[in-house]
Design an enzyme around this catalytic site. Structure first.
Site, PDB file in Angstrom:
ATOM      1  N   MET A 297     -20.891 -27.110  -3.952  1.00  0.00           N
ATOM      2  CA  MET A 297     -19.462 -27.091  -3.967  1.00  0.00           C
ATOM      3  C   MET A 297     -18.861 -28.277  -3.236  1.00  0.00           C
ATOM      4  O   MET A 297     -17.749 -28.631  -3.549  1.00  0.00           O
ATOM      5  CB  MET A 297     -18.987 -25.748  -3.411  1.00  0.00           C
ATOM      6  CG  MET A 297     -17.524 -25.533  -3.255  1.00  0.00           C
ATOM      7  SD  MET A 297     -16.715 -26.222  -1.836  1.00  0.00           S
ATOM      8  CE  MET A 297     -17.680 -25.720  -0.473  1.00  0.00           C
ATOM      9  N   PRO A 298     -19.577 -28.927  -2.352  1.00  0.00           N
ATOM     10  CA  PRO A 298     -18.955 -30.133  -1.830  1.00  0.00           C
ATOM     11  C   PRO A 298     -18.648 -31.110  -2.970  1.00  0.00           C
ATOM     12  O   PRO A 298     -19.464 -31.308  -3.869  1.00  0.00           O
ATOM     13  CB  PRO A 298     -20.008 -30.711  -0.894  1.00  0.00           C
ATOM     14  CG  PRO A 298     -20.787 -29.524  -0.452  1.00  0.00           C
ATOM     15  CD  PRO A 298     -20.841 -28.644  -1.675  1.00  0.00           C
ATOM     16  N   LEU A 299     -17.454 -31.667  -2.930  1.00  0.00           N
ATOM     17  CA  LEU A 299     -17.052 -32.692  -3.881  1.00  0.00           C
ATOM     18  C   LEU A 299     -17.253 -34.030  -3.192  1.00  0.00           C
ATOM     19  O   LEU A 299     -16.672 -34.291  -2.138  1.00  0.00           O
ATOM     20  CB  LEU A 299     -15.588 -32.497  -4.269  1.00  0.00           C
ATOM     21  CG  LEU A 299     -14.952 -33.590  -5.126  1.00  0.00           C
ATOM     22  CD1 LEU A 299     -15.671 -33.712  -6.466  1.00  0.00           C
ATOM     23  CD2 LEU A 299     -13.467 -33.300  -5.321  1.00  0.00           C
TER      24      LEU A 299
ATOM     25  N   ARG B 211     -15.379 -33.454   0.356  1.00  0.00           N
ATOM     26  CA  ARG B 211     -14.500 -32.279   0.482  1.00  0.00           C
ATOM     27  C   ARG B 211     -15.400 -31.053   0.429  1.00  0.00           C
ATOM     28  O   ARG B 211     -16.129 -30.868  -0.531  1.00  0.00           O
ATOM     29  CB  ARG B 211     -13.476 -32.256  -0.639  1.00  0.00           C
ATOM     30  CG  ARG B 211     -12.467 -33.365  -0.514  1.00  0.00           C
ATOM     31  CD  ARG B 211     -11.396 -33.270  -1.589  1.00  0.00           C
ATOM     32  NE  ARG B 211     -10.417 -34.303  -1.402  1.00  0.00           N
ATOM     33  CZ  ARG B 211     -10.413 -35.452  -2.074  1.00  0.00           C
ATOM     34  NH1 ARG B 211     -11.337 -35.697  -2.960  1.00  0.00           N
ATOM     35  NH2 ARG B 211      -9.482 -36.338  -1.849  1.00  0.00           N
TER      36      ARG B 211
END
Length: 129
Positions: A1-3, A72
């Site tokens: 899920m980190p962008l 993010r």
């Protein structure tokens, strides 16, 4: 899920970009304990006059190999963040010849309610993730 968003100077060869993304993904999985397949990466290349990255007075010399990585992510511990920074710097130096002074990382934290992976739903909140 980190962008993960990578800003680079123009001129990187495609195999080197792929290697940069693969290394960063592997380090992220390990440091953050993210699940395999949790891969969201974007690369933008800039002309030198469009991309000015100085050193905030730290005495770093930047080169054409400079990487600005913006991450993010959900909240991470201080230890996880430091592991990510340090391990990535080591791996990029060893495998791509990117010196530590050419790596700048900015980590921005957000919460589960800040993510929708599709269909206008907040999957972390609905329990789908």
């Amino acid at each position: 899920m980190p962008l993960l968003r990578f800003d680079l100077y123009k001129g990187w060869e495609k195999p080197k970009i792929k290697q940069l993304l693969d290394i960063t993904y592997e380090v992220m999985l390990d440091a953050f304990g993210a699940p395999v397949g949790d891969r969201y990466q974007i690369v933008t290349q800039h002309e030198p006059e469009e991309f000015i990255m100085e050193d905030t007075g730290l005495g770093f010399t930047r080169t054409e190999k400079f990487v600005l990585l913006s991450v993010r992510t959900r909240p991470r511990t201080q230890s996880q963040k430091q592991q990510f920074y340090a391990t990535l710097a080591v791996r990029l130096k060893e495998e791509l010849g990117i010196q530590g002074n050419d790596l700048m990382i900015n980590l921005m934290t957000n919460s589960d309610e800040d993510w929708s992976f599709g269909n206008g739903e907040a999957q972390f909140l609905t329990g789908d993730l």
